[in-house]
Design a protein around this motif. Structure first.
Motif, PDB file in Angstrom:
ATOM      1  N   MET A   1       0.821  -1.214   0.000  1.00  0.00           N
ATOM      2  CA  MET A   1       0.000   0.000   0.000  1.00  0.00           C
ATOM      3  C   MET A   1       0.853   1.262   0.000  1.00  0.00           C
ATOM      4  N   ASN A   2       2.057   1.118   0.560  1.00  0.00           N
ATOM      5  CA  ASN A   2       2.963   2.273   0.600  1.00  0.00           C
ATOM      6  C   ASN A   2       3.519   2.612  -0.783  1.00  0.00           C
ATOM      7  N   ASP A   3       3.514   1.627  -1.698  1.00  0.00           N
ATOM      8  CA  ASP A   3       4.004   1.904  -3.060  1.00  0.00           C
ATOM      9  C   ASP A   3       3.129   2.967  -3.737  1.00  0.00           C
ATOM     10  N   ALA A   4       1.816   2.878  -3.489  1.00  0.00           N
ATOM     11  CA  ALA A   4       0.888   3.856  -4.072  1.00  0.00           C
ATOM     12  C   ALA A   4       1.172   5.249  -3.528  1.00  0.00           C
ATOM     13  N   LEU A   5       1.552   5.317  -2.248  1.00  0.00           N
ATOM     14  CA  LEU A   5       1.888   6.611  -1.653  1.00  0.00           C
ATOM     15  C   LEU A   5       3.114   7.216  -2.330  1.00  0.00           C
ATOM     16  N   GLN A   6       4.131   6.394  -2.562  1.00  0.00           N
ATOM     17  CA  GLN A   6       5.343   6.895  -3.217  1.00  0.00           C
ATOM     18  C   GLN A   6       5.046   7.387  -4.637  1.00  0.00           C
ATOM     19  N   ASP A   7       4.171   6.664  -5.338  1.00  0.00           N
ATOM     20  CA  ASP A   7       3.756   7.094  -6.690  1.00  0.00           C
ATOM     21  C   ASP A   7       3.040   8.446  -6.623  1.00  0.00           C
ATOM     22  N   PHE A   8       2.197   8.601  -5.598  1.00  0.00           N
ATOM     23  CA  PHE A   8       1.441   9.843  -5.421  1.00  0.00           C
ATOM     24  C   PHE A   8       2.372  11.012  -5.115  1.00  0.00           C
ATOM     25  N   ILE A   9       3.327  10.796  -4.227  1.00  0.00           N
ATOM     26  CA  ILE A   9       4.288  11.855  -3.861  1.00  0.00           C
ATOM     27  C   ILE A   9       5.103  12.263  -5.091  1.00  0.00           C
ATOM     28  N   HIS A  10       5.515  11.275  -5.866  1.00  0.00           N
ATOM     29  CA  HIS A  10       6.269  11.560  -7.106  1.00  0.00           C
ATOM     30  C   HIS A  10       5.422  12.401  -8.064  1.00  0.00           C
ATOM     31  N   TYR A  11       4.140  12.058  -8.164  1.00  0.00           N
ATOM     32  CA  TYR A  11       3.212  12.812  -9.015  1.00  0.00           C
ATOM     33  C   TYR A  11       3.085  14.264  -8.529  1.00  0.00           C
ATOM     34  N   MET A  12       2.973  14.445  -7.214  1.00  0.00           N
ATOM     35  CA  MET A  12       2.823  15.795  -6.647  1.00  0.00           C
ATOM     36  C   MET A  12       4.071  16.650  -6.883  1.00  0.00           C
ATOM     37  N   ILE A  13       5.236  16.014  -6.848  1.00  0.00           N
ATOM     38  CA  ILE A  13       6.493  16.743  -7.053  1.00  0.00           C
ATOM     39  C   ILE A  13       6.697  17.080  -8.528  1.00  0.00           C
ATOM     40  N   VAL A  14       6.597  16.054  -9.375  1.00  0.00           N
ATOM     41  CA  VAL A  14       6.949  16.208 -10.797  1.00  0.00           C
ATOM     42  C   VAL A  14       5.855  16.902 -11.606  1.00  0.00           C
ATOM     43  N   GLU A  15       4.610  16.439 -11.450  1.00  0.00           N
ATOM     44  CA  GLU A  15       3.542  16.978 -12.299  1.00  0.00           C
ATOM     45  C   GLU A  15       2.850  18.201 -11.706  1.00  0.00           C
ATOM     46  N   LYS A  16       2.636  18.198 -10.409  1.00  0.00           N
ATOM     47  CA  LYS A  16       1.951  19.325  -9.777  1.00  0.00           C
ATOM     48  C   LYS A  16       2.910  20.442  -9.382  1.00  0.00           C
ATOM     49  N   GLY A  17       4.182  20.097  -9.168  1.00  0.00           N
ATOM     50  CA  GLY A  17       5.184  21.101  -8.825  1.00  0.00           C
ATOM     51  C   GLY A  17       4.914  21.806  -7.514  1.00  0.00           C
ATOM     52  N   VAL A  44      -5.840  -4.541   3.998  1.00  0.00           N
ATOM     53  CA  VAL A  44      -4.592  -5.008   3.382  1.00  0.00           C
ATOM     54  C   VAL A  44      -4.430  -4.567   1.926  1.00  0.00           C
ATOM     55  N   SER A  45      -5.493  -4.020   1.322  1.00  0.00           N
ATOM     56  CA  SER A  45      -5.368  -3.520  -0.058  1.00  0.00           C
ATOM     57  C   SER A  45      -6.310  -2.330  -0.246  1.00  0.00           C
ATOM     58  N   TRP A  46      -6.021  -1.513  -1.255  1.00  0.00           N
ATOM     59  CA  TRP A  46      -6.830  -0.311  -1.507  1.00  0.00           C
ATOM     60  C   TRP A  46      -8.226  -0.662  -2.009  1.00  0.00           C
ATOM     61  N   GLN A  47      -8.394  -1.859  -2.534  1.00  0.00           N
ATOM     62  CA  GLN A  47      -9.728  -2.271  -2.995  1.00  0.00           C
ATOM     63  C   GLN A  47     -10.690  -2.457  -1.818  1.00  0.00           C
ATOM     64  N   LEU A  86      -7.617   6.256  -8.194  1.00  0.00           N
ATOM     65  CA  LEU A  86      -8.697   5.914  -9.127  1.00  0.00           C
ATOM     66  C   LEU A  86      -8.293   6.250 -10.563  1.00  0.00           C
ATOM     67  N   ARG A  87      -7.692   7.414 -10.720  1.00  0.00           N
ATOM     68  CA  ARG A  87      -7.265   7.887 -12.041  1.00  0.00           C
ATOM     69  C   ARG A  87      -6.169   6.990 -12.638  1.00  0.00           C
ATOM     70  N   GLU A  88      -5.290   6.493 -11.763  1.00  0.00           N
ATOM     71  CA  GLU A  88      -4.161   5.669 -12.215  1.00  0.00           C
ATOM     72  C   GLU A  88      -4.496   4.172 -12.207  1.00  0.00           C
ATOM     73  N   HIS A  89      -5.771   3.842 -11.917  1.00  0.00           N
ATOM     74  CA  HIS A  89      -6.251   2.461 -11.892  1.00  0.00           C
ATOM     75  C   HIS A  89      -5.551   1.600 -10.838  1.00  0.00           C
ATOM     76  N   ILE A  90      -5.085   2.265  -9.774  1.00  0.00           N
ATOM     77  CA  ILE A  90      -4.523   1.521  -8.640  1.00  0.00           C
ATOM     78  C   ILE A  90      -5.680   0.976  -7.796  1.00  0.00           C
ATOM     79  N   ALA A  91      -6.774   1.736  -7.742  1.00  0.00           N
ATOM     80  CA  ALA A  91      -7.993   1.316  -7.049  1.00  0.00           C
ATOM     81  C   ALA A  91      -9.182   1.459  -8.001  1.00  0.00           C
ATOM     82  N   GLU A  92     -10.238   0.713  -7.723  1.00  0.00           N
ATOM     83  CA  GLU A  92     -11.404   0.718  -8.614  1.00  0.00           C
ATOM     84  C   GLU A  92     -12.513   1.643  -8.144  1.00  0.00           C
ATOM     85  N   HIS A  93     -12.366   2.204  -6.960  1.00  0.00           N
ATOM     86  CA  HIS A  93     -13.386   3.115  -6.449  1.00  0.00           C
ATOM     87  C   HIS A  93     -12.725   4.182  -5.562  1.00  0.00           C
TER      88      HIS A  93
END
Length: 295
Positions: A1-17, A44-47, A86-93
């Motif tokens: 579940m922490n992998d999704a957090l790291q992806d999100f932080i990377h998105y906030m840094i690189v794309e959102k600035g 145990v999972s985002w679903q 949801l946007r990145e299809h990591i979760a379905e809802h």
């Protein structure tokens, strides 16, 4: 579940600035959220995450006497995170979709009187450190900079002859703020007499330096301010933001245009700046009650 957090932080840094402080706040809030739903709710999972899990987490924060402002910030973090997944299809809802944000308490900021500001500005001594402290205080009161913006200033950001300072604020937005004569003089004196003593054998572009010749930190400034406030005999609970509040309030009290103050403070929304008009009204009432014979 922490992998999704790291992806999100990377998105906030690189794309959102987003600014570093904002990124740190998001990461801190979401680590607490993930830890809670894993350990307490046994998710145990985002679903598996449901609206009830988020509500339970917010109740957990409330039981810790967190303010409505803190709760609102956590909700914003959790909502942005779930929308990203949801946007990145990591979760379905998105279980956060119907979570209501509590109404934040709008506390009036504490400000110094003009006399108290004068006392604070006179508190630094004539040593290299005192000359630096005087320049920092004059600059803060002259421009309304945030302390995070102040300590990030480089030599090239201050234009003495033109009389302005360039800073990068929240969301990496750049703004140009005029400098008054006294602030310009204090900064010139610091660059000529104070900074040269502090920089020593080091090479750095940072404007304000500590005793090691490195860029001054927020914590370092906080300690300096507390010491100077004590020396100036200021009884109010002073924070690094107090001079920013005082800058805006004193401008509006003297007839400054609200839009101009908004521009100088770097507020995205003028409703944020409008709180200083309420401060002015409160101060006017206090003066009226104190001095009018029939108050």
């Amino acid at each position: 579940m922490n992998d999704a957090l790291q992806d999100f932080i990377h998105y906030m840094i690189v794309e959102k600035g987003l600014a570093q402080n904002t990124i740190v706040a998001y990461e801190r809030d979401l680590k607490g959220y993930i830890q809670y739903i894993q350990k307490v709710e046994q998710v145990v999972s985002w679903q598996e995450v449901k609206r009830s899990h988020i509500v339970a987490f917010l109740h957990h924060l409330k039981m810790q006497n967190k303010s409505s402002k803190t709760l609102a910030r956590h909700i914003a973090s959790v909502r942005s995170f779930h929308q990203f997944m949801l946007r990145e299809h990591i979760a379905e809802h998105d279980p956060s979709v119907h979570i209501e944000t509590p109404q934040a308490e709008r506390k009036l900021p504490k400000v110094l009187s003009v006399a108290e500001v004068e006392g604070l500005l006179q508190a630094p001594d004539n040593t290299p450190f005192g000359i630096r402290d005087k320049a920092m205080l004059e600059l803060l009161y002259a421009t309304g900079l945030r302390v995070s913006e102040l300590i990030q200033l480089d030599l090239a950001d201050v234009h003495i002859t033109m009389g302005f300072v360039r800073c990068v604020g929240k969301g990496n937005k750049e703004r140009i703020i005029p400098l008054g004569r006294l602030a310009t003089e204090a900064i010139s004196t610091y660059i000529e007499r104070g900074r040269a003593s502090l920089v020593g054998k080091y090479t750095t572009n940072a404007l304000f330096l500590n005793h090691q010749g490195n860029r001054l930190t927020r914590q370092g400034f906080w300690k300096i301010l507390k010491k100077l406030a004590q020396k100036a005999n200021i009884q109010k609970d002073l924070t690094p933001h107090t001079l920013r509040h005082s800058f805006a309030t004193h401008l509006l009290e003297n007839g400054a245009d609200l839009r101009a103050v908004q521009e100088m403070l770097g507020h995205a929304d003028i409703s944020t700046t409008q709180i200083y008009t309420h401060v002015s009204k409160v101060r006017l009432k206090d003066v009226y009650k104190q001095f009018h014979p029939r108050a």
